[in-house]
Every structure is written in C-alpha cells, then in structure tokens.
Design an enzyme around this catalytic site. Structure first.
Site, PDB file in Angstrom:
ATOM      1  N   GLU A 269     -33.262  -9.501  33.969  1.00  0.00           N
ATOM      2  CA  GLU A 269     -34.211  -8.551  34.549  1.00  0.00           C
ATOM      3  C   GLU A 269     -33.981  -8.392  36.056  1.00  0.00           C
ATOM      4  O   GLU A 269     -34.096  -9.344  36.815  1.00  0.00           O
ATOM      5  CB  GLU A 269     -35.637  -9.045  34.271  1.00  0.00           C
ATOM      6  CG  GLU A 269     -35.857  -9.298  32.780  1.00  0.00           C
ATOM      7  CD  GLU A 269     -37.173 -10.008  32.471  1.00  0.00           C
ATOM      8  OE1 GLU A 269     -38.159  -9.795  33.190  1.00  0.00           O
ATOM      9  OE2 GLU A 269     -37.199 -10.798  31.506  1.00  0.00           O
TER      10      GLU A 269
ATOM     11  N   HIS B 104     -36.831  -4.683  32.828  1.00  0.00           N
ATOM     12  CA  HIS B 104     -36.957  -5.859  31.942  1.00  0.00           C
ATOM     13  C   HIS B 104     -35.961  -5.728  30.776  1.00  0.00           C
ATOM     14  O   HIS B 104     -36.333  -5.657  29.599  1.00  0.00           O
ATOM     15  CB  HIS B 104     -38.397  -5.869  31.421  1.00  0.00           C
ATOM     16  CG  HIS B 104     -38.834  -7.118  30.753  1.00  0.00           C
ATOM     17  ND1 HIS B 104     -38.177  -7.667  29.679  1.00  0.00           N
ATOM     18  CD2 HIS B 104     -39.888  -7.927  30.997  1.00  0.00           C
ATOM     19  CE1 HIS B 104     -38.814  -8.755  29.292  1.00  0.00           C
ATOM     20  NE2 HIS B 104     -39.852  -8.937  30.080  1.00  0.00           N
TER      21      HIS B 104
HETATM   22  O1  BG6 Z   1     -44.509  -9.526  26.198  1.00  0.00           O
HETATM   23  P1  BG6 Z   1     -44.176  -8.925  27.541  1.00  0.00           P
HETATM   24  O2  BG6 Z   1     -45.418  -8.572  28.339  1.00  0.00           O
HETATM   25  O3  BG6 Z   1     -43.249  -7.763  27.410  1.00  0.00           O
HETATM   26  O4  BG6 Z   1     -43.450 -10.051  28.373  1.00  0.00           O
HETATM   27  C1  BG6 Z   1     -42.336 -10.698  27.850  1.00  0.00           C
HETATM   28  C2  BG6 Z   1     -41.789 -11.753  28.818  1.00  0.00           C
HETATM   29  O5  BG6 Z   1     -41.356 -11.105  29.992  1.00  0.00           O
HETATM   30  C3  BG6 Z   1     -40.630 -11.948  30.883  1.00  0.00           C
HETATM   31  O6  BG6 Z   1     -40.230 -11.208  31.995  1.00  0.00           O
HETATM   32  C4  BG6 Z   1     -41.512 -13.058  31.336  1.00  0.00           C
HETATM   33  O7  BG6 Z   1     -40.784 -13.911  32.201  1.00  0.00           O
HETATM   34  C5  BG6 Z   1     -42.043 -13.819  30.138  1.00  0.00           C
HETATM   35  O8  BG6 Z   1     -42.926 -14.837  30.574  1.00  0.00           O
HETATM   36  C6  BG6 Z   1     -42.759 -12.855  29.195  1.00  0.00           C
HETATM   37  O9  BG6 Z   1     -43.186 -13.542  28.029  1.00  0.00           O
END
Ligand code: BG6
Length: 314
Positions: free
Chosen positions: A286, A182
C-alpha cells in the site's frame, strides 16, 4: 474528450439506464449493474481494465502480454452502494485506518465508498488510456469532512498501471490528511513470495500493539502480517517464484508503505475474502501517507500521491 456533461444530461443518464452500456471513448465503455453501480470497461491495444466509479476503484488491470491478472479481486467481493469492494486498488482518503475520533465514520476514509464522476478520457502517445475522475460532493462526504477541497484521481492503464490522486485545499486554512492506494496484488501463493525494498526501514507492527522495529531482511510471510513502514519513499518489488514474475511498485508523494497479509484466521472472520484459501493469492502493498507521514496541505495548494505498477516476467 471532455465528458463533464455526461452525468448531468438526462438523455445520457436514461440511455445508460436502458442500455446499461454507453461508449465514452474508442477504448472505454461505461456500464451499470442491477444495483445501479457504474463501471468503466477498458479494452485498448495494451491491456484490459475495469474501474468502478464508486471509489474510483481499479478492480482489474491485465496487460495483454500476461496470462495471470496483476490485481487480486475477491470472488465474493460485494458490489453494493456505500461498501468498499474487496480487491483491486481501493483509495483510502482522507484518513487511513480508523477515524481518530468518530467511529461512525468510514474506516480508511470515505473516498472508496462515494461515487466519482468522469471528467476526462483520452489516449496517451504510448497507447495507454488515461481516465480522470473527480469525487462527487455528496451529503455523506460533507458529513464526514466539512471543509472545501477537490479530489481528482488520474488512472492510466496500459503496459503499466499508474494511479495519481490530487488533493487540493480550497479552504482558507491548512488541513491534514492521511491516504493510501490499498493495492491487492495477485500472487501464486503467499508462501512463494518475498518483497524487497523495505530493508533497513523502521516499521510499526500492528500485530504487536504498534511496537516499532527495524526491518533487516526481505519480507516473507508465515501468518498474519500488518506493518506500517515509516519514512519509506522508495520503490519495492514483489518476487513471485510461482508465477515467475516480479511486480515493481514505484511511487512518488508517498512516505509510508503498508504491507498486509491477513492470514487464515483473520480471513475466515471477513465476509468478503472469498473461498477459505483465497487470501493466500493476495498481498497488499500500500502506497501510503500515514502516522508520522500525514500530509499538511496549505490553502490553495495541491498534494499528489502516485503509484505505478509494472510486471517483469522471468
Ligand atoms: O477491511 P479493510 O477496512 O479494507 O481493511 C483491511 C486492512 O487494511 C490494512 O491496510 C490494514 O493495515 C489492516 O489492519 C486492515 O485489516
């Protein structure tokens, strides 16, 4: 170097406790903060990098020829046991997004909030540092996924950053995972960037109740953006005219790419996104397997997802 005995040895654990620093390799120091979280600090001839052992989370990586960091890290990221760090390269595994049936399970999986242990550190022929980490088999990990597996991350930091995540099925039945790196990329401003490499791809738009559309143009951003590009196994490039550079994201073992920019409103609702405009300095690209591209792993088999990041200055 094999450091398998490092954490098991009371002597080494005490040394780290007292000194807060332990040299693992010529270019790698292990450190610990007040809350007990541990980090690997890398300083080799090509780059500096910082990896949190919780989550095998690359927090920072900066090749020495660059002025600006490549990864974005929130100025008020939380460094707390059991919480993910906002920025860098969080590893989402064994599910991406919410757990399909149990909302008490960690969003984006538990791998990013579980401690990992160092199994090897060495130098590559090009002068990069390669670190292998294995996710610990904690009660929390077992509660959320009961069948046996091993999960090994290999992080190589040099002129390029490479992350490989190997899932081995140790069970006697197939299982299914979704997963992602991510990655938060550091950009001059969200209005200055475009992303190429996703044209003609079908995406599911989280902003439009997962409606599917075809992307016709390079991506640009003028508000919250949250798209899952399905059957996308090729590379993409972030063009940043403010920092005069390209960030190339190449990958293998991944058939989905997610692009996320939270926009002003969503960022304001998040407690760890830093100052009000800090979100403008990041975009997440990602490297993923999710939705139609979840991965079935047969007993005894290993699946590897890899991403590599390289910066070209203009
Ligand atoms: O706050 P997190 O759990 O790290 O996620 C952040 C974002 O991660 C992204 O991968 C998603 O597509 C989003 O919808 C999400 O808000």
């Amino acid at each position: 170097m094999n450091t398998e005995t490092l954490e098991a040895s009371p002597l080494d654990a005490n040394t780290l406790q007292t000194k807060k620093r332990l040299k693992l390799h010529a270019h790698v120091m292990q450190t610990q903060d007040e809350s007990g979280l541990q980090y690997l600090e890398v300083d080799n001839p090509l780059c500096t990098a910082r990896i949190a052992l919780q989550g095998a989370h690359v927090m920072a990586w900066q090749p020495k020829f660059l002025v600006q960091p490549v990864l974005w890290l929130s100025s008020n990221a939380r460094y707390v046991k059991g919480r993910s760090i906002r920025g860098g390269v969080p590893i989402c595994w064994p599910w991406f997004g919410a757990h399909p049936t149990d909302s008490t399970f960690c969003p984006h999986g538990f791998a990013r909030v579980i401690p990992w242990r160092v199994i090897d550190v060495d130098a590559t022929p090009t002068g990069a540092t390669r670190i292998m980490l294995e996710m610990a088999d904690t009660p929390e990990a077992k509660r959320q996924l009961s069948y046996p597996y091993t999960l090994v991350a290999t992080i190589t930091v040099g002129r390029r950053l490479r992350v490989d995540l190997a899932t081995t099925n140790q069970a006697d039945h197939p299982f299914v995972i979704s997963e992602a790196f991510h990655t938060y990329l550091n950009i001059s401003d969200i209005a200055n960037v475009k992303i190429t490499g996703l044209q003609d791809c079908v995406y599911s738009d989280k902003m439009l109740k997962y409606e599917r559309h075809v992307e016709h143009n390079p991506l640009t951003f003028d508000g919250e953006f949250d798209r899952v590009f399905i059957n996308h196994s090729s590379d993409c490039t972030v063009h940043d005219k403010g920092y005069n550079r390209l960030i190339h994201v190449s990958k293998s073992g991944s058939d989905t790419t997610v692009v996320w920019s939270p926009g002003a409103e969503k960022s304001a609702q998040m407690a760890d996104m830093g100052a009000p405009d800090e979100w403008r300095k990041m975009v997440c690209v990602e490297t993923t397997n999710a939705m139609d591209n979840m991965v079935v792993i047969n007993p005894g088999r290993t699946h590897v997802i890899s991403a590599e990041y390289a910066v070209e200055t203009l």
